[in-house]
Design a protein around this motif. Structure first.
Motif, mmCIF file in Angstrom:
data_model
loop_
_atom_site.group_PDB
_atom_site.id
_atom_site.type_symbol
_atom_site.label_atom_id
_atom_site.label_comp_id
_atom_site.label_asym_id
_atom_site.label_seq_id
_atom_site.Cartn_x
_atom_site.Cartn_y
_atom_site.Cartn_z
ATOM 1 N N ILE A 163 42.476 51.210 58.688
ATOM 2 C CA ILE A 163 43.014 49.893 58.302
ATOM 3 C C ILE A 163 43.199 49.852 56.787
ATOM 4 N N LYS A 164 43.879 48.824 56.311
ATOM 5 C CA LYS A 164 44.116 48.679 54.878
ATOM 6 C C LYS A 164 42.832 48.238 54.177
ATOM 7 N N GLN A 165 42.681 48.683 52.936
ATOM 8 C CA GLN A 165 41.474 48.362 52.188
ATOM 9 C C GLN A 165 41.300 46.856 52.031
ATOM 10 N N ASN A 166 42.389 46.157 51.715
ATOM 11 C CA ASN A 166 42.270 44.708 51.505
ATOM 12 C C ASN A 166 41.907 43.969 52.791
ATOM 13 N N GLU A 167 42.340 44.523 53.942
ATOM 14 C CA GLU A 167 41.978 43.911 55.214
ATOM 15 C C GLU A 167 40.485 44.037 55.477
ATOM 16 N N LEU A 168 39.937 45.206 55.181
ATOM 17 C CA LEU A 168 38.507 45.421 55.359
ATOM 18 C C LEU A 168 37.710 44.515 54.430
ATOM 19 N N VAL A 169 38.152 44.432 53.169
ATOM 20 C CA VAL A 169 37.456 43.568 52.205
ATOM 21 C C VAL A 169 37.504 42.115 52.652
ATOM 22 N N ASP A 170 38.686 41.667 53.064
ATOM 23 C CA ASP A 170 38.841 40.260 53.471
ATOM 24 C C ASP A 170 37.935 39.907 54.640
ATOM 25 N N LEU A 172 35.155 41.350 55.604
ATOM 26 C CA LEU A 172 33.755 41.377 55.209
ATOM 27 C C LEU A 172 33.395 40.160 54.357
ATOM 28 N N LEU A 173 34.345 39.741 53.518
ATOM 29 C CA LEU A 173 34.123 38.529 52.722
ATOM 30 C C LEU A 173 34.089 37.282 53.610
ATOM 31 N N TYR A 179 30.039 39.632 49.000
ATOM 32 C CA TYR A 179 30.552 38.576 48.118
ATOM 33 C C TYR A 179 31.041 39.230 46.835
ATOM 34 N N ARG A 180 31.795 38.468 46.060
ATOM 35 C CA ARG A 180 32.275 38.978 44.773
ATOM 36 C C ARG A 180 31.440 38.397 43.639
ATOM 37 N N GLN A 181 31.070 39.266 42.719
ATOM 38 C CA GLN A 181 30.372 38.796 41.531
ATOM 39 C C GLN A 181 31.381 38.295 40.503
ATOM 40 N N GLN A 182 31.039 37.256 39.807
ATOM 41 C CA GLN A 182 31.828 36.786 38.651
ATOM 42 C C GLN A 182 33.276 36.512 38.991
ATOM 43 N N GLY A 183 33.482 35.742 40.085
ATOM 44 C CA GLY A 183 34.826 35.263 40.362
ATOM 45 C C GLY A 183 35.699 36.232 41.136
ATOM 46 N N ARG A 184 37.010 35.981 41.080
ATOM 47 C CA ARG A 184 37.978 36.646 41.926
ATOM 48 C C ARG A 184 38.006 38.150 41.766
ATOM 49 N N ASN A 185 37.880 38.626 40.556
ATOM 50 C CA ASN A 185 37.983 40.063 40.303
ATOM 51 C C ASN A 185 36.628 40.731 40.118
ATOM 52 N N GLY A 186 35.572 40.018 40.478
ATOM 53 C CA GLY A 186 34.238 40.577 40.317
ATOM 54 C C GLY A 186 33.971 41.699 41.310
ATOM 55 N N LYS A 187 32.939 42.463 41.051
ATOM 56 C CA LYS A 187 32.611 43.574 41.928
ATOM 57 C C LYS A 187 32.067 43.074 43.261
ATOM 58 N N LEU A 188 32.364 43.843 44.295
ATOM 59 C CA LEU A 188 31.886 43.504 45.629
ATOM 60 C C LEU A 188 30.423 43.884 45.760
ATOM 61 N N GLN A 189 29.638 42.971 46.294
ATOM 62 C CA GLN A 189 28.220 43.216 46.507
ATOM 63 C C GLN A 189 27.812 42.725 47.901
#
Length: 243
Positions: A163-170, A172-173, A179-189
């Motif tokens: 699958i696409k990376q953004n689909e997997l991230v979405d 899981l989020l 979750y993302r640290q420090q807003g939209r572009n923060g690192k995934l944790q």
């Protein structure tokens, strides 16, 4: 069982029990009493669910105006049919009873008992083969992820899952595994409750500029198998994978 002089059709159900149509028996006994009144004489004398079972709308008939009606029937055991035949106290009843006795002797002959045993064994084998086929996707799915034996990043995991990376991230989020640290572009944790089962954290450290960087998230083999089953291919064989 089929015989040249078959009087009444005898069916064998899924449990291997022989059953007879009460309407068929009523007809062969040449009973003049209406079927419903006749069968009601015996329902209190035998055990419902064992000796007899109602079968509604089994025999379609066309009436005078062309409409199709259905007649109620009962599936009864051979023992019940034999007793009813004897209780009829007619020559025809005796003939039917003798017929059932003959059928029982044939049914319990060593040859037929062996045939039934072989059929039972064959059915069990088919059942095992079916179960093996059912479990094969689980084994293949397990091998696909567990065989790697290491935790990998989101990009590599998305490629592995197809699958696409953004689909997997979405996903899981959205399901609050990460979750993302420090807003939209923060690192995934990952949320702590999913570490280390679904995720691991590669140790953080201090960069060349002296700034401490956040530990990098990795998805474990078990986590990838879990997410694949849950989100990518939920039609796979059910896995016991509660996080």
């Amino acid at each position: 069982i089929t015989m040249d002089n078959e009087l009444i059709n005898i069916q064998t159900n899924e449990q291997g029990k022989q059953r007879v149509s009460a309407r068929d028996l009523h007809k062969q006994l040449e009973i003049k009493t209406r079927f419903s009144a006749w069968i009601n004489q015996y329902t209190d004398m035998f055990v419902e669910g064992n000796d007899f079972m109602a079968e509604v709308q089994t025999t379609p008939i066309k009436n005078g105006n062309g409409r199709v009606q259905y007649l109620d029937d009962y599936s009864i055991s051979v023992d019940m049919a034999k007793h009813i035949s004897m209780m009829t106290k007619t020559e025809r009843g005796n003939q039917i009873r003798d017929y059932f006795i003959q059928i029982e002797k044939q049914w319990n002959s060593p040859e037929l008992m062996m045939a039934r045993s072989l059929q039972y064994a064959n059915n069990k084998l088919i059942g095992y083969e079916s179960k093996i086929a059912e479990l094969t996707p689980k084994a293949e799915l397990h091998d696909k992820f567990i065989a790697t034996g290491e935790a990998i990043g989101v990009r590599e995991a998305s490629v592995e899952m197809g699958i696409k990376q953004n689909e997997l991230v979405d996903v899981l989020l959205n399901h609050k595994y990460i979750y993302r640290q420090q807003g939209r572009n923060g690192k995934l944790q990952p949320y702590k409750k999913y570490v280390p089962k679904l995720f691991t954290l590669k140790s953080g450290g201090v960069g060349e500029n002296g700034i401490e960087y956040t530990p990098r998230m990795r998805i474990t083999p078990y986590g990838r198998e879990y997410f694949y089953k849950k989100f990518v291919d939920p039609e796979q064989t059910e896995l016991d994978m509660e996080a």
